[in-house]
Design a protein around this motif. Structure first.
Motif, PDB file in Angstrom:
ATOM      1  N   PHE B  35       4.487  -1.980   4.212  1.00  0.00           N
ATOM      2  CA  PHE B  35       3.918  -1.566   2.930  1.00  0.00           C
ATOM      3  C   PHE B  35       4.453  -0.195   2.527  1.00  0.00           C
ATOM      4  O   PHE B  35       4.895   0.014   1.396  1.00  0.00           O
ATOM      5  N   VAL B  39       6.554   0.997  -0.796  1.00  0.00           N
ATOM      6  CA  VAL B  39       6.078   2.044  -1.702  1.00  0.00           C
ATOM      7  C   VAL B  39       7.189   3.072  -1.895  1.00  0.00           C
ATOM      8  O   VAL B  39       7.504   3.462  -3.015  1.00  0.00           O
ATOM      9  N   TYR B  94      -2.832  -1.860  -5.515  1.00  0.00           N
ATOM     10  CA  TYR B  94      -3.974  -1.027  -5.145  1.00  0.00           C
ATOM     11  C   TYR B  94      -5.298  -1.672  -5.537  1.00  0.00           C
ATOM     12  O   TYR B  94      -6.298  -1.547  -4.824  1.00  0.00           O
ATOM     13  N   MET B  97      -5.934  -4.182  -2.897  1.00  0.00           N
ATOM     14  CA  MET B  97      -6.405  -3.531  -1.684  1.00  0.00           C
ATOM     15  C   MET B  97      -7.901  -3.241  -1.791  1.00  0.00           C
ATOM     16  O   MET B  97      -8.660  -3.461  -0.851  1.00  0.00           O
ATOM     17  N   THR B  98      -8.291  -2.737  -2.932  1.00  0.00           N
ATOM     18  CA  THR B  98      -9.698  -2.418  -3.154  1.00  0.00           C
ATOM     19  C   THR B  98     -10.549  -3.682  -3.102  1.00  0.00           C
ATOM     20  O   THR B  98     -11.616  -3.704  -2.488  1.00  0.00           O
ATOM     21  N   LEU B 144     -17.195   0.426  -4.662  1.00  0.00           N
ATOM     22  CA  LEU B 144     -15.830  -0.112  -4.674  1.00  0.00           C
ATOM     23  C   LEU B 144     -15.573  -0.875  -5.963  1.00  0.00           C
ATOM     24  O   LEU B 144     -14.475  -0.805  -6.535  1.00  0.00           O
ATOM     25  N   ASP B 146     -16.869  -0.294  -8.850  1.00  0.00           N
ATOM     26  CA  ASP B 146     -16.615   0.695  -9.895  1.00  0.00           C
ATOM     27  C   ASP B 146     -15.205   1.236  -9.808  1.00  0.00           C
ATOM     28  O   ASP B 146     -14.594   1.614 -10.817  1.00  0.00           O
ATOM     29  N   ALA B 147     -14.686   1.296  -8.588  1.00  0.00           N
ATOM     30  CA  ALA B 147     -13.365   1.895  -8.407  1.00  0.00           C
ATOM     31  C   ALA B 147     -12.243   0.968  -8.880  1.00  0.00           C
ATOM     32  O   ALA B 147     -11.168   1.441  -9.260  1.00  0.00           O
ATOM     33  N   ARG B 150     -10.422   1.729 -11.997  1.00  0.00           N
ATOM     34  CA  ARG B 150      -9.743   3.028 -11.913  1.00  0.00           C
ATOM     35  C   ARG B 150      -8.460   2.979 -11.101  1.00  0.00           C
ATOM     36  O   ARG B 150      -7.593   3.833 -11.271  1.00  0.00           O
ATOM     37  N   VAL B 151      -8.377   2.038 -10.196  1.00  0.00           N
ATOM     38  CA  VAL B 151      -7.133   1.938  -9.427  1.00  0.00           C
ATOM     39  C   VAL B 151      -6.180   0.922 -10.035  1.00  0.00           C
ATOM     40  O   VAL B 151      -5.047   0.796  -9.597  1.00  0.00           O
TER      41      VAL B 151
END
Lengths: 156, 156
Positions: B35, B39, B94, B97-98, B144, B146-147, B150-151
């Motif tokens: 990974f 990146v 991302y 991932m979340t 999470l 909520d996140a 944002r991600v």
DNA sequence: CAGAGTGTTCAGAAATGTCTGAACGCTCTT
DNA sequence: AAGAGCGTTCAGACATTTCTGAACACTCTG
């Protein structure tokens, strides 16, 4: 069937499951099981009882407990007139757990930031990608931070 | 010193660190390294190159990649006229991932809820403690969730 | 003060997780 | 067809993590 027996089976099952969850989260299985036992019991549990009821050596209990204490998840109780140590969930075990996770995401972000700083000026594209990666950890950190007050035990 | 060499050192260092982070998070070290490589590179990287640059067998790359694909973190690219497979970060790596982490906390909560349901009526105190534990996972899940926006990569 | 009981530490055993090399099926080239 | 190159799978080698048993220091009891 005795209701006590039923509770015992349920407790053992619960403990087994929490062991699996702990090891999935990168934590020793045994620590998860000790934690689960303390959640279930509520009352203080003696060191020796932990070993007996989890069918594990006292050495294992000792190291499991050290980890849980370091993370602030449990507290050790010394009863006067009793030579054994007793253990109980910490007051704010769940907040401590969240803070520990938060420390992890912060550390990850810091590692990425450290690499970013060392990047040469020319590597703009790499920088942009690493910054996106760092932002991810930043967003997760922020989310965990928001969660802390919500998992904190309300003062009675 | 060549700026390319410097970048190479930095990249290797970055990859090594991400391997450690991955294994702390209960994920195979090698998957974290693959990974990280993707990146850092940004461009598509060939299957064979992954093995070569990470000094690891093709078998290991194959299984690492399977994990990353299952979690939606990377995507496989088939170039016409080239028999090798290429890999790149997924569009919303991302966010994926979340979501994966979220699935984990939800599963944990479900396990606890399952135990709660089976508790006999009399065990009110146990129930209260398990509910507090479940609430913890619920709060983390909410955070999470909520996140996620944002991600998530903003649409261009 | 001897003896039993406590928790900790650590070397080594046991269990678990990770990597490799060889065998395989596939596709493309010749 | 035959051969070369690709990714996958899996048994076994290897490495790491986790657990145990014995030795220890300490405290309390008789």
């Amino acid at each position: 069937m005795e209701t006590t027996e039923k509770l015992d089976r349920l407790r053992d099952d619960f403990i087994a499951r929490m062991g699996v969850i702990a090891s999935n989260d990168g934590m020793p299985r045994m620590s998860g099981q000790v934690f689960a036992m303390l959640v279930f019991e509520g009352e203080e549990v003696a060191f020796g009882d932990l070993a007996k009821r989890l069918s594990v050596s006292r050495a294992t209990i000792s190291t499991s407990i050290r980890l849980l204490e370091e993370r602030g998840l449990i507290r050790r109780i010394n009863k006067a007139g009793d030579r054994q140590d007793y253990f109980q969930l910490a007051d704010d075990a769940y907040a401590a757990m969240t803070k520990f996770a938060l420390a992890g995401t912060r550390r990850s972000q810091a590692e990425i930031d450290d690499t970013i700083e060392k990047l040469p000026e020319e590597a703009q594209d790499v920088r942009a990608r690493l910054e996106a990666f760092a932002s991810f950890y930043n967003a997760i950190s922020a989310a965990l931070e928001d969660a802390i007050p919500r998992v904190t035990k309300p003062k009675t």
